[in-house]
Design a protein around this motif. Structure first.
Motif, PDB file in Angstrom:
ATOM      1  N   GLN A 151       0.817  -1.204   0.000  1.00 41.46           N
ATOM      2  CA  GLN A 151       0.000   0.000   0.000  1.00 41.46           C
ATOM      3  C   GLN A 151       0.855   1.261   0.000  1.00 41.46           C
ATOM      4  OE1 GLN A 151      -3.311  -0.050  -0.382  1.00 41.46           O
ATOM      5  NE2 GLN A 151      -3.122  -2.280  -0.519  1.00 41.46           N
ATOM      6  N   TYR A 152       2.127   1.122   0.345  1.00 37.53           N
ATOM      7  CA  TYR A 152       3.007   2.288   0.413  1.00 37.53           C
ATOM      8  C   TYR A 152       3.488   2.667  -0.988  1.00 37.53           C
ATOM      9  CZ  TYR A 152       3.152   1.566   5.471  1.00 37.53           C
ATOM     10  OH  TYR A 152       2.816   1.440   6.792  1.00 37.53           O
ATOM     11  N   LEU A 153       3.255   3.928  -1.343  1.00 39.05           N
ATOM     12  CA  LEU A 153       3.639   4.401  -2.668  1.00 39.05           C
ATOM     13  C   LEU A 153       5.141   4.309  -2.894  1.00 39.05           C
ATOM     14  CD1 LEU A 153       1.358   7.563  -3.033  1.00 39.05           C
ATOM     15  CD2 LEU A 153       1.246   5.470  -4.393  1.00 39.05           C
ATOM     16  N   THR A 154       5.908   4.661  -1.877  1.00 40.95           N
ATOM     17  CA  THR A 154       7.365   4.642  -2.035  1.00 40.95           C
ATOM     18  C   THR A 154       7.866   3.229  -2.310  1.00 40.95           C
ATOM     19  OG1 THR A 154       7.501   4.549   0.393  1.00 40.95           O
ATOM     20  CG2 THR A 154       7.818   6.697  -0.651  1.00 40.95           C
ATOM     21  N   PHE A 155       7.267   2.238  -1.654  1.00 47.56           N
ATOM     22  CA  PHE A 155       7.687   0.860  -1.871  1.00 47.56           C
ATOM     23  C   PHE A 155       7.369   0.418  -3.294  1.00 47.56           C
ATOM     24  CE2 PHE A 155       6.854  -3.796  -1.553  1.00 47.56           C
ATOM     25  CZ  PHE A 155       8.138  -4.185  -1.180  1.00 47.56           C
ATOM     26  N   ARG A 156       6.172   0.758  -3.761  1.00 48.66           N
ATOM     27  CA  ARG A 156       5.808   0.377  -5.130  1.00 48.66           C
ATOM     28  C   ARG A 156       6.604   1.176  -6.162  1.00 48.66           C
ATOM     29  NH1 ARG A 156       0.714   1.567  -6.309  1.00 48.66           N
ATOM     30  NH2 ARG A 156       0.024   2.423  -4.311  1.00 48.66           N
ATOM     31  N   GLY A 157       6.997   2.397  -5.791  1.00 49.11           N
ATOM     32  CA  GLY A 157       7.865   3.167  -6.677  1.00 49.11           C
ATOM     33  C   GLY A 157       9.218   2.499  -6.853  1.00 49.11           C
ATOM     34  N   ILE A 158       9.763   1.993  -5.741  1.00 44.97           N
ATOM     35  CA  ILE A 158      11.040   1.277  -5.802  1.00 44.97           C
ATOM     36  C   ILE A 158      10.894  -0.006  -6.614  1.00 44.97           C
ATOM     37  CG2 ILE A 158      12.745   0.011  -4.423  1.00 44.97           C
ATOM     38  CD1 ILE A 158      12.218   2.080  -2.180  1.00 44.97           C
ATOM     39  N   LEU A 159       9.789  -0.711  -6.402  1.00 42.12           N
ATOM     40  CA  LEU A 159       9.539  -1.923  -7.189  1.00 42.12           C
ATOM     41  C   LEU A 159       9.419  -1.589  -8.673  1.00 42.12           C
ATOM     42  CD1 LEU A 159       6.960  -3.844  -4.948  1.00 42.12           C
ATOM     43  CD2 LEU A 159       9.372  -4.417  -5.336  1.00 42.12           C
ATOM     44  N   GLY A 160       8.841  -0.422  -8.974  1.00 38.29           N
ATOM     45  CA  GLY A 160       8.735   0.016 -10.361  1.00 38.29           C
ATOM     46  C   GLY A 160      10.101   0.207 -10.990  1.00 38.29           C
ATOM     47  N   VAL A 161      11.022   0.830 -10.247  1.00 39.99           N
ATOM     48  CA  VAL A 161      12.394   1.018 -10.731  1.00 39.99           C
ATOM     49  C   VAL A 161      13.041  -0.326 -11.027  1.00 39.99           C
ATOM     50  CG1 VAL A 161      14.708   1.859 -10.177  1.00 39.99           C
ATOM     51  CG2 VAL A 161      12.703   3.199  -9.502  1.00 39.99           C
ATOM     52  N   LEU A 162      13.000  -1.219 -10.045  1.00 45.21           N
ATOM     53  CA  LEU A 162      13.685  -2.504 -10.173  1.00 45.21           C
ATOM     54  C   LEU A 162      13.065  -3.381 -11.258  1.00 45.21           C
ATOM     55  CD1 LEU A 162      14.240  -3.303  -6.377  1.00 45.21           C
ATOM     56  CD2 LEU A 162      15.891  -2.379  -8.019  1.00 45.21           C
ATOM     57  N   THR A 163      11.748  -3.387 -11.338  1.00 50.71           N
ATOM     58  CA  THR A 163      11.072  -4.210 -12.343  1.00 50.71           C
ATOM     59  C   THR A 163      11.424  -3.754 -13.751  1.00 50.71           C
ATOM     60  OG1 THR A 163       9.215  -4.613 -10.834  1.00 50.71           O
ATOM     61  CG2 THR A 163       8.845  -5.034 -13.181  1.00 50.71           C
ATOM     62  N   ALA A 164      11.322  -2.453 -13.995  1.00 49.83           N
ATOM     63  CA  ALA A 164      11.633  -1.918 -15.323  1.00 49.83           C
ATOM     64  C   ALA A 164      13.104  -2.137 -15.671  1.00 49.83           C
ATOM     65  CB  ALA A 164      11.287  -0.433 -15.379  1.00 49.83           C
ATOM     66  N   LEU A 165      13.976  -1.999 -14.672  1.00 55.01           N
ATOM     67  CA  LEU A 165      15.405  -2.188 -14.909  1.00 55.01           C
ATOM     68  C   LEU A 165      15.705  -3.628 -15.306  1.00 55.01           C
ATOM     69  CD1 LEU A 165      18.165  -0.719 -14.740  1.00 55.01           C
ATOM     70  CD2 LEU A 165      18.324  -1.507 -12.370  1.00 55.01           C
ATOM     71  N   VAL A 166      15.112  -4.584 -14.590  1.00 51.99           N
ATOM     72  CA  VAL A 166      15.319  -6.009 -14.895  1.00 51.99           C
ATOM     73  C   VAL A 166      14.777  -6.338 -16.289  1.00 51.99           C
ATOM     74  CG1 VAL A 166      14.634  -8.350 -14.270  1.00 51.99           C
ATOM     75  CG2 VAL A 166      15.378  -6.759 -12.487  1.00 51.99           C
ATOM     76  N   ILE A 167      13.601  -5.804 -16.608  1.00 51.21           N
ATOM     77  CA  ILE A 167      13.019  -6.048 -17.934  1.00 51.21           C
ATOM     78  C   ILE A 167      13.957  -5.539 -19.025  1.00 51.21           C
ATOM     79  CG2 ILE A 167      11.149  -5.403 -19.511  1.00 51.21           C
ATOM     80  CD1 ILE A 167       9.287  -5.376 -17.060  1.00 51.21           C
ATOM     81  N   ALA A 168      14.499  -4.319 -18.816  1.00 50.58           N
ATOM     82  CA  ALA A 168      15.413  -3.739 -19.805  1.00 50.58           C
ATOM     83  C   ALA A 168      16.672  -4.582 -19.969  1.00 50.58           C
ATOM     84  CB  ALA A 168      15.781  -2.312 -19.397  1.00 50.58           C
ATOM     85  N   PHE A 169      17.213  -5.061 -18.860  1.00 49.31           N
ATOM     86  CA  PHE A 169      18.430  -5.879 -18.922  1.00 49.31           C
ATOM     87  C   PHE A 169      18.176  -7.215 -19.620  1.00 49.31           C
ATOM     88  CE2 PHE A 169      20.621  -3.789 -15.028  1.00 49.31           C
ATOM     89  CZ  PHE A 169      21.167  -2.824 -15.859  1.00 49.31           C
ATOM     90  N   ILE A 170      16.986  -7.783 -19.408  1.00 47.58           N
ATOM     91  CA  ILE A 170      16.674  -9.084 -20.007  1.00 47.58           C
ATOM     92  C   ILE A 170      16.336  -8.950 -21.489  1.00 47.58           C
ATOM     93  CG2 ILE A 170      15.029 -10.996 -20.001  1.00 47.58           C
ATOM     94  CD1 ILE A 170      14.832 -10.697 -16.969  1.00 47.58           C
ATOM     95  N   VAL A 171      15.486  -7.969 -21.804  1.00 46.59           N
ATOM     96  CA  VAL A 171      14.996  -7.818 -23.170  1.00 46.59           C
ATOM     97  C   VAL A 171      16.026  -7.130 -24.066  1.00 46.59           C
ATOM     98  CG1 VAL A 171      13.178  -6.799 -24.612  1.00 46.59           C
ATOM     99  CG2 VAL A 171      12.617  -7.773 -22.365  1.00 46.59           C
ATOM    100  N   GLY A 172      16.851  -6.235 -23.492  1.00 45.58           N
ATOM    101  CA  GLY A 172      17.785  -5.430 -24.269  1.00 45.58           C
ATOM    102  C   GLY A 172      18.661  -6.217 -25.231  1.00 45.58           C
TER     103      GLY A 172
END
Length: 370
Positions: free
Chosen positions: A20-41
């Motif tokens: 429910q914490y926005l900051t936590f989901r914001g951090i998850l957003g950073v990490l998720t997008a970063l991992v996707i970029a590293f895998i798909v890139g």
């Protein structure tokens, strides 16, 4: 989507309350997008190279760019995919602002993709005709502007913060109580901010990593404004307009940061892949619509000073040549001017990054200097 799952699982384990914490989901957003970029890139670069979807280079520009001919382009699709997937996973999908950002991402990304497709696949050097490109951008910009204007919450009998209609005021930074009522002119302002920022980022995208890092920095700063604007206590303390629901944009900003940094891994000098219009047009539109939603259009103008400088250099160059037959700069946009003066490409890139850091700090200072 995962937020809904977490809300359901809360009844079985309190640990899921953390989502429910926005900051936590914001951090998850950073990490998720970063991992996707590293895998798909790597896969994307390999496929673009296999299909010979490579960049063409002007022969009247810096000679150092001739070696870049054939470098895979349309890599901005990687950024958009990472942003969209991460946002859909971690954001509250009942929030109208999230769907406004998703809409401009898809629309402006589609316009850019079609332009890139004509250039590098169909070998049409002109790409999408300017009038059709601008029409696509205009439909996207006007559409999201109207959507935001027509969905402004109405005052209820209880009144409250939303009855100030902060959503349709123009707030002037560094002044605590200066806010101009916009009315329907809000739609016009929002349109020009979204479309203008889209084109400004596109003009900046001319050197390895030049556009993406300022985009990440400005996007991160807009995330701070979004979080403050969406929090009753912080908005009152900092003197920024309270706009209910904007805090959710921190997930989008986090996703943009992660996707941007992941792309920079492959785009840093010497670039393995270029962004192309598919990425630049959409990223600029994302910054523009987030500035509109948080009512920080003027602050965006400050923080995105590099984008503004690049755009103004092109306008001045074209105007001067048409009126006098003389050029102000050796080549526009202005980053090419510095290259032709003898600056090495990495020097131009890093110095423009440093300028952006300074401008972003100035923009953030408006949170307290009022």
């Amino acid at each position: 989507m995962l937020l809904w799952l977490a809300e359901y699982l809360q009844q079985y384990a309190s640990v899921f309350n953390v989502f429910q914490y926005l900051t936590f989901r914001g951090i998850l957003g950073v990490l998720t997008a970063l991992v996707i970029a590293f895998i798909v890139g790597p896969y994307l670069i390999k496929r673009l190279s296999y299909h010979q979807i490579g960049q063409s280079v002007r022969d009247d520009g810096p000679q150092s760019h001739l070696s870049k001919a054939g470098t895979p382009t349309m890599g901005g699709a990687l950024i958009l995919v990472a942003i969209l997937i991460s946002t859909l996973l971690w954001a509250d999908l009942s929030n109208r602002y999230i769907w406004a950002v998703i809409a401009v991402t898809v629309i402006f990304g589609a316009v850019g993709w079609f332009d890139d497709y004509l250039k590098v696949v169909q070998r049409n050097s002109k790409g999408l005709a300017a009038r059709w490109k601008y029409l696509g951008q205009s439909l996207g910009g006007a559409g999201v502007a109207l959507f935001l204007y027509l969905t402004v919450p109405a005052c209820d009998d209880a009144g409250g913060a939303t009855c100030d209609f902060n959503e349709v005021k123009l707030f002037v930074p560094f002044f605590k109580d200066v806010a101009l009522e916009m009315g329907w002119m809000y739609v016009v302002l929002a349109y020009f901010v979204v479309v203008g920022t889209s084109n400004a980022v596109n003009l900046t995208d001319g050197l390895d990593g030049l556009a993406i890092m300022p985009t990440v920095l400005v996007g991160g700063a807009l995330g701070v404004f979004a979080y403050a604007s969406g929090h009753v206590g912080f908005s009152k303390y900092l003197g920024v307009p309270y706009i209910e629901g904007t805090g959710e944009l921190i997930v989008v900003c986090g996703s943009l940061i992660g996707a941007g940094l992941g792309f920079l891994w492959f785009n840093t000098y010497p670039a393995q892949v270029f962004m192309g219009d598919v990425g630049a047009l959409a990223l600029g539109a994302i910054l523009g619509v987030m500035a509109v939603i948080t009512r920080q259009e003027i602050v965006l103008f400050i923080m995105g000073g590099v984008f503004v400088m690049e755009t103004v250099s092109v306008i001045l160059q074209v105007a001067s040549y048409k009126l006098t037959g003389r050029r102000i700069f050796r080549m526009a946009p202005i980053h090419h001017h510095f290259e032709l003066k003898g600056w090495a490409e990495p020097k131009v890139i890093v110095r423009f990054w440093i300028i952006t850091v300074i401008l972003v700090l100035i923009g953030l200072s408006t949170l307290k200097l009022r």
